[in-house]
Scaffold this active site. Structure first.
Site, PDB file in Angstrom:
ATOM      1  N   LYS A  26     -49.331 -79.035 -52.847  1.00 52.12           N
ATOM      2  CA  LYS A  26     -50.558 -78.208 -52.506  1.00 52.12           C
ATOM      3  C   LYS A  26     -49.445 -76.920 -51.913  1.00 52.12           C
ATOM      4  CE  LYS A  26     -51.082 -78.581 -47.599  1.00 52.12           C
ATOM      5  NZ  LYS A  26     -50.913 -77.388 -46.778  1.00 52.12           N
ATOM      6  N   ASN A  27     -48.567 -77.158 -51.282  1.00 55.96           N
ATOM      7  CA  ASN A  27     -47.806 -75.790 -50.830  1.00 55.96           C
ATOM      8  C   ASN A  27     -47.093 -75.245 -51.942  1.00 55.96           C
ATOM      9  OD1 ASN A  27     -48.690 -76.409 -48.134  1.00 55.96           O
ATOM     10  ND2 ASN A  27     -46.862 -77.279 -47.502  1.00 55.96           N
ATOM     11  N   ARG A  97     -54.723 -70.850 -43.588  1.00 55.39           N
ATOM     12  CA  ARG A  97     -53.603 -69.907 -43.131  1.00 55.39           C
ATOM     13  C   ARG A  97     -52.844 -69.275 -44.362  1.00 55.39           C
ATOM     14  NH1 ARG A  97     -51.542 -68.599 -38.593  1.00 55.39           N
ATOM     15  NH2 ARG A  97     -49.500 -68.204 -39.748  1.00 55.39           N
ATOM     16  N   CYS A 121     -52.845 -72.276 -34.771  1.00 58.49           N
ATOM     17  CA  CYS A 121     -53.384 -73.620 -34.927  1.00 58.49           C
ATOM     18  C   CYS A 121     -52.936 -74.456 -34.382  1.00 58.49           C
ATOM     19  CB  CYS A 121     -53.322 -73.776 -36.754  1.00 58.49           C
ATOM     20  SG  CYS A 121     -51.706 -74.229 -37.068  1.00 58.49           S
ATOM     21  N   ARG A 126     -47.511 -69.917 -34.815  1.00 58.34           N
ATOM     22  CA  ARG A 126     -47.460 -69.429 -36.284  1.00 58.34           C
ATOM     23  C   ARG A 126     -47.606 -67.890 -36.398  1.00 58.34           C
ATOM     24  NH1 ARG A 126     -50.159 -73.812 -40.299  1.00 58.34           N
ATOM     25  NH2 ARG A 126     -48.306 -73.026 -41.667  1.00 58.34           N
ATOM     26  N   PRO A 127     -46.769 -67.046 -35.968  1.00 54.76           N
ATOM     27  CA  PRO A 127     -47.224 -65.593 -36.121  1.00 54.76           C
ATOM     28  C   PRO A 127     -46.733 -65.177 -37.652  1.00 54.76           C
ATOM     29  CG  PRO A 127     -44.753 -66.295 -35.210  1.00 54.76           C
ATOM     30  CD  PRO A 127     -45.551 -67.420 -35.242  1.00 54.76           C
ATOM     31  N   ILE A 128     -46.957 -63.971 -38.010  1.00 53.16           N
ATOM     32  CA  ILE A 128     -46.715 -63.496 -39.406  1.00 53.16           C
ATOM     33  C   ILE A 128     -46.073 -62.475 -39.505  1.00 53.16           C
ATOM     34  CG2 ILE A 128     -48.904 -64.505 -40.589  1.00 53.16           C
ATOM     35  CD1 ILE A 128     -50.025 -61.606 -40.476  1.00 53.16           C
ATOM     36  N   ASP A 129     -45.253 -62.125 -38.550  1.00 51.20           N
ATOM     37  CA  ASP A 129     -44.463 -60.687 -38.258  1.00 51.20           C
ATOM     38  C   ASP A 129     -43.542 -60.629 -39.302  1.00 51.20           C
ATOM     39  OD1 ASP A 129     -43.364 -63.094 -36.939  1.00 51.20           O
ATOM     40  OD2 ASP A 129     -41.623 -61.981 -36.367  1.00 51.20           O
ATOM     41  N   LEU A 130     -42.824 -61.825 -39.735  1.00 48.89           N
ATOM     42  CA  LEU A 130     -41.714 -61.767 -40.954  1.00 48.89           C
ATOM     43  C   LEU A 130     -42.356 -61.182 -42.475  1.00 48.89           C
ATOM     44  CD1 LEU A 130     -39.680 -65.040 -40.103  1.00 48.89           C
ATOM     45  CD2 LEU A 130     -39.306 -62.308 -39.491  1.00 48.89           C
ATOM     46  N   ASP A 317     -43.001 -81.298 -42.036  1.00 51.77           N
ATOM     47  CA  ASP A 317     -44.502 -81.969 -42.748  1.00 51.77           C
ATOM     48  C   ASP A 317     -44.373 -83.420 -42.761  1.00 51.77           C
ATOM     49  OD1 ASP A 317     -45.284 -79.641 -42.621  1.00 51.77           O
ATOM     50  OD2 ASP A 317     -45.144 -79.039 -44.738  1.00 51.77           O
ATOM     51  N   ILE A 339     -38.772 -76.677 -36.360  1.00 53.82           N
ATOM     52  CA  ILE A 339     -39.679 -75.660 -37.023  1.00 53.82           C
ATOM     53  C   ILE A 339     -40.808 -75.168 -36.284  1.00 53.82           C
ATOM     54  CG2 ILE A 339     -40.811 -75.053 -39.259  1.00 53.82           C
ATOM     55  CD1 ILE A 339     -37.683 -75.660 -39.733  1.00 53.82           C
ATOM     56  N   ARG A 409     -57.716 -81.650 -46.717  1.00 56.79           N
ATOM     57  CA  ARG A 409     -56.906 -80.411 -47.048  1.00 56.79           C
ATOM     58  C   ARG A 409     -55.591 -80.643 -47.537  1.00 56.79           C
ATOM     59  NH1 ARG A 409     -55.288 -77.703 -42.014  1.00 56.79           N
ATOM     60  NH2 ARG A 409     -54.549 -76.593 -43.912  1.00 56.79           N
TER      61      ARG A 409
HETATM   62  C1  EPZ Z   1     -45.201 -73.573 -44.804  1.00 57.72           C
HETATM   63  O1  EPZ Z   1     -45.817 -72.719 -43.938  1.00 57.72           O
HETATM   64  C2  EPZ Z   1     -46.140 -74.684 -45.119  1.00 57.72           C
HETATM   65  N1  EPZ Z   1     -47.394 -74.157 -45.514  1.00 57.72           N
HETATM   66  C3  EPZ Z   1     -46.338 -75.825 -43.894  1.00 57.72           C
HETATM   67  O2  EPZ Z   1     -47.002 -76.870 -44.277  1.00 57.72           O
HETATM   68  C4  EPZ Z   1     -44.739 -76.049 -43.696  1.00 57.72           C
HETATM   69  O3  EPZ Z   1     -44.806 -76.783 -42.527  1.00 57.72           O
HETATM   70  C5  EPZ Z   1     -43.982 -74.904 -43.202  1.00 57.72           C
HETATM   71  O4  EPZ Z   1     -43.898 -74.000 -44.439  1.00 57.72           O
HETATM   72  C6  EPZ Z   1     -42.443 -75.165 -43.188  1.00 57.72           C
HETATM   73  O5  EPZ Z   1     -41.899 -75.869 -44.056  1.00 57.72           O
HETATM   74  C7  EPZ Z   1     -47.555 -73.966 -46.765  1.00 57.72           C
HETATM   75  O6  EPZ Z   1     -46.881 -73.438 -47.589  1.00 57.72           O
HETATM   76  C8  EPZ Z   1     -49.003 -73.522 -47.283  1.00 57.72           C
HETATM   77  P1  EPZ Z   1     -42.780 -71.080 -41.995  1.00 57.72           P
HETATM   78  P2  EPZ Z   1     -45.127 -71.365 -43.317  1.00 57.72           P
HETATM   79  O7  EPZ Z   1     -43.266 -69.370 -42.283  1.00 57.72           O
HETATM   80  O8  EPZ Z   1     -44.359 -70.751 -44.662  1.00 57.72           O
HETATM   81  C9  EPZ Z   1     -42.083 -69.165 -37.841  1.00 57.72           C
HETATM   82  C10 EPZ Z   1     -48.694 -78.577 -44.069  1.00 57.72           C
HETATM   83  O9  EPZ Z   1     -48.679 -79.602 -43.196  1.00 57.72           O
HETATM   84  N2  EPZ Z   1     -42.226 -67.978 -38.433  1.00 57.72           N
HETATM   85  O10 EPZ Z   1     -41.744 -71.365 -43.034  1.00 57.72           O
HETATM   86  O11 EPZ Z   1     -46.354 -70.688 -42.934  1.00 57.72           O
HETATM   87  C11 EPZ Z   1     -42.979 -70.164 -37.739  1.00 57.72           C
HETATM   88  O12 EPZ Z   1     -43.820 -70.037 -36.578  1.00 57.72           O
HETATM   89  C12 EPZ Z   1     -48.126 -77.119 -43.627  1.00 57.72           C
HETATM   90  O13 EPZ Z   1     -48.649 -78.593 -45.278  1.00 57.72           O
HETATM   91  C13 EPZ Z   1     -42.287 -66.628 -37.774  1.00 57.72           C
HETATM   92  O14 EPZ Z   1     -41.687 -66.810 -36.656  1.00 57.72           O
HETATM   93  O15 EPZ Z   1     -44.217 -71.681 -42.457  1.00 57.72           O
HETATM   94  C14 EPZ Z   1     -42.168 -71.326 -37.815  1.00 57.72           C
HETATM   95  O16 EPZ Z   1     -41.713 -71.658 -36.659  1.00 57.72           O
HETATM   96  C15 EPZ Z   1     -48.253 -76.904 -42.201  1.00 57.72           C
HETATM   97  N3  EPZ Z   1     -42.823 -65.381 -38.380  1.00 57.72           N
HETATM   98  C16 EPZ Z   1     -41.287 -70.971 -38.865  1.00 57.72           C
HETATM   99  O17 EPZ Z   1     -41.058 -69.779 -38.643  1.00 57.72           O
HETATM  100  C17 EPZ Z   1     -43.391 -65.745 -39.501  1.00 57.72           C
HETATM  101  O18 EPZ Z   1     -43.697 -64.214 -39.739  1.00 57.72           O
HETATM  102  C18 EPZ Z   1     -41.336 -71.549 -40.194  1.00 57.72           C
HETATM  103  O19 EPZ Z   1     -42.464 -71.287 -40.599  1.00 57.72           O
HETATM  104  C19 EPZ Z   1     -43.473 -66.584 -40.156  1.00 57.72           C
HETATM  105  C20 EPZ Z   1     -42.981 -67.668 -39.693  1.00 57.72           C
END
Ligand code: EPZ
Length: 428
Positions: A26-27, A97, A121, A126-130, A317, A339, A409
């Site tokens: 999926k991911n 998301r 969620c 889960r911010p998107i600042d990066l 996960d 994480i 999902r």
């Molecule tokens: C991906 O989410 C996966 N989703 C998640 O799977 C998975 O848990 C996660 O990676 C970690 O492996 C998809 O691929 C669709 P991150 P992603 O950005 O990319 C923080 C599932 O169950 N962060 O690597 O959104 C964040 O809050 C899902 O299948 C920021 O601070 O995760 C977290 O603490 C759930 N700012 C950490 O980084 C940002 O801009 C890692 O998140 C982005 C993230």
């Protein structure tokens, strides 16, 4: 696919035995589908799992002017026919998301994007600042107004950037920036890039489309911008989280399961943890080119400590599913989330089944119990739901899991696959 009110009823105590075929990831598939926006030629993505998150992603692509069809053989044929639309609306983004990963492709190809801000969620803020930091570094101007990100860049310019935050690297953020950088002028270097296999798979697809990306799978990805990308064909990697979930099912149910088409190099931390607990892991010879591993339960398991980390560490996960295993292992196990510090929604529900788990900040302390007993429980998110299904497989009596649309999902017909292995599981 499940209606919102559907429940899943699992009768515990049946041993699981046989073979299970793992579906496409999926991911990996979600950002790869978004990458099809980088060209107006046809892309064919094979081995795409049948999941509601994929349905949502295809809806977003259609809303962005694409024709997209998920064929019964699992391939998705997608082509951007009208490249004028730039808006990913709230109604679609709030359901999933991962739709944020259309930002990079839209900016790169259509010069503008208007994307609803994804909310938090149940697994955390889960911010998107990066993601936004990366796009800004490439020269995009970004505004957030009325819940939407407005992004614009007449020309993206390659640069060096550090893409990390308080919780380390970002998986979708790395993919998003990588996609934007494929069409930027000059060279982009992403330092502290996520190394997850899903990022590698996306880079492989982008390179097949004509991108020039090196270093995917390491913390330093280099992208040399090109003028244009073209249509391409790609097969999505197997889902390592689905594979890990079935491994947990074998370990819990006194089972003996052959997992077919799992990439074992993507699962080293998971196999290592299973061995540490005492589960038998046997690599088998590949069959028709597909890797295979046999997971055999043992009688006496050992408590252990588990920390979730970015790849190649133990995946967040699979944290909930392994918590279910450790609930039934004598002694005390500690599970720490590095994480998503709040990803413990399954704890209260597992305790309803008789588990003995206490939470201290981002760690849970699991005191093994002799048995779980079936009860009605509530699925709160995708992986928590999987953990509850696993608990149901071993709990005495019947476990009814409500709100199982979460499962659909991210797990391709999990009930059918479990039933084929001998589980007593049905939807109601
Ligand atoms: C991906 O989410 C996966 N989703 C998640 O799977 C998975 O848990 C996660 O990676 C970690 O492996 C998809 O691929 C669709 P991150 P992603 O950005 O990319 C923080 C599932 O169950 N962060 O690597 O959104 C964040 O809050 C899902 O299948 C920021 O601070 O995760 C977290 O603490 C759930 N700012 C950490 O980084 C940002 O801009 C890692 O998140 C982005 C993230």
């Amino acid at each position: 696919m499940g209606e919102k009110l559907e429940t899943m009823i699992v009768e515990g105590g049946h041993r699981l035995e046989g073979e299970v075929q793992i579906s496409g990831s999926k991911n990996a598939a979600l950002p790869i589908l978004a990458a099809a926006l980088l060209t107006n030629e046809q892309c064919v993505i094979e081995h795409v799992p049948f999941l509601s998150d994929i349905v949502e992603m295809l809806a977003i692509l259609r809303c962005l002017g694409c024709e997209a069809e998920h064929r019964s053989d699992g391939s998705v044929v997608v082509q951007a026919k009208d490249e004028k639309p730039i808006t990913a609306p709230y109604e679609l983004v709030r359901k999933m998301r991962a739709s944020i990963c259309v930002l990079g492709p839209l900016l790169a190809r259509r010069k503008r994007a208007k994307i609803s801000m994804p909310g938090g969620c149940v697994i955390g803020v889960r911010p998107i600042d990066l993601h936004l930091k990366g796009m800004a570094a490439l020269g995009a101007s970004l505004d957030i107004e009325h819940g939407y990100i407005h992004a614009e860049a007449l020309e993206l310019k390659g640069c060096e950037m550090f893409l990390g935050g308080a919780f380390g690297s970002t998986v979708l953020g790395t993919g998003n920036v990588m996609m934007a950088a494929t069409l930027a002028k000059g060279t982009t270097v992403i330092e502290n890039a996520a190394c997850e296999p899903e990022v590698q798979d996306l880079a492989m697809f982008l390179n097949t489309m004509g991108a020039k990306i090196s270093g995917a799978g390491t913390h330093r990805i280099v992208i040399e911008g090109v003028e244009e990308l073209h249509g391409a064909k790609h097969r999505v990697i197997p889902d390592r989280i689905e594979a890990g979930t079935f491994m947990a099912a074998a370990a819990l149910s006194d089972g003996d399961i052959i997992i077919k088409d799992a990439r074992l190099d993507h699962l080293m931390a998971v196999l290592d943890k299973l061995s540490e607990i005492g589960v038998r892991v046997k690599r088998l010879a590949p069959e028709n080119g597909l890797e295979r591993v046999r997971i055999i339960a043992a009688k006496n398991y050992k408590a252990c400590d588990l920390i979730t980390l970015p790849f190649p560490g133990f995946p967040t996960d699979l944290q909930a599913q392994f918590a279910t295993i450790l609930c039934l292992v004598p002694g005390i196990s500690l599970i720490t989330e590095k994480i998503y510090p709040d990803r413990f929604m399954h704890v209260a529900e597992l305790n309803r089944l008789g588990a003995n788990i206490r939470k201290e900040s981002s760690t849970i302390i699991v005191q093994g119990v002799d048995f779980l007993s079936g009860a009605p429980v509530m699925a709160t998110d995708l992986r928590a739901s999987a953990a509850l299904v696993l608990a149901g497989l071993v709990a005495r009596g019947e476990t009814t899991i409500e709100q199982i649309y979460h499962l659909d999902r991210g797990y391709d017909r999990i009930d059918d696959k479990l039933r084929a292995l001998g589980a007593q599981i049905r939807r109601a």
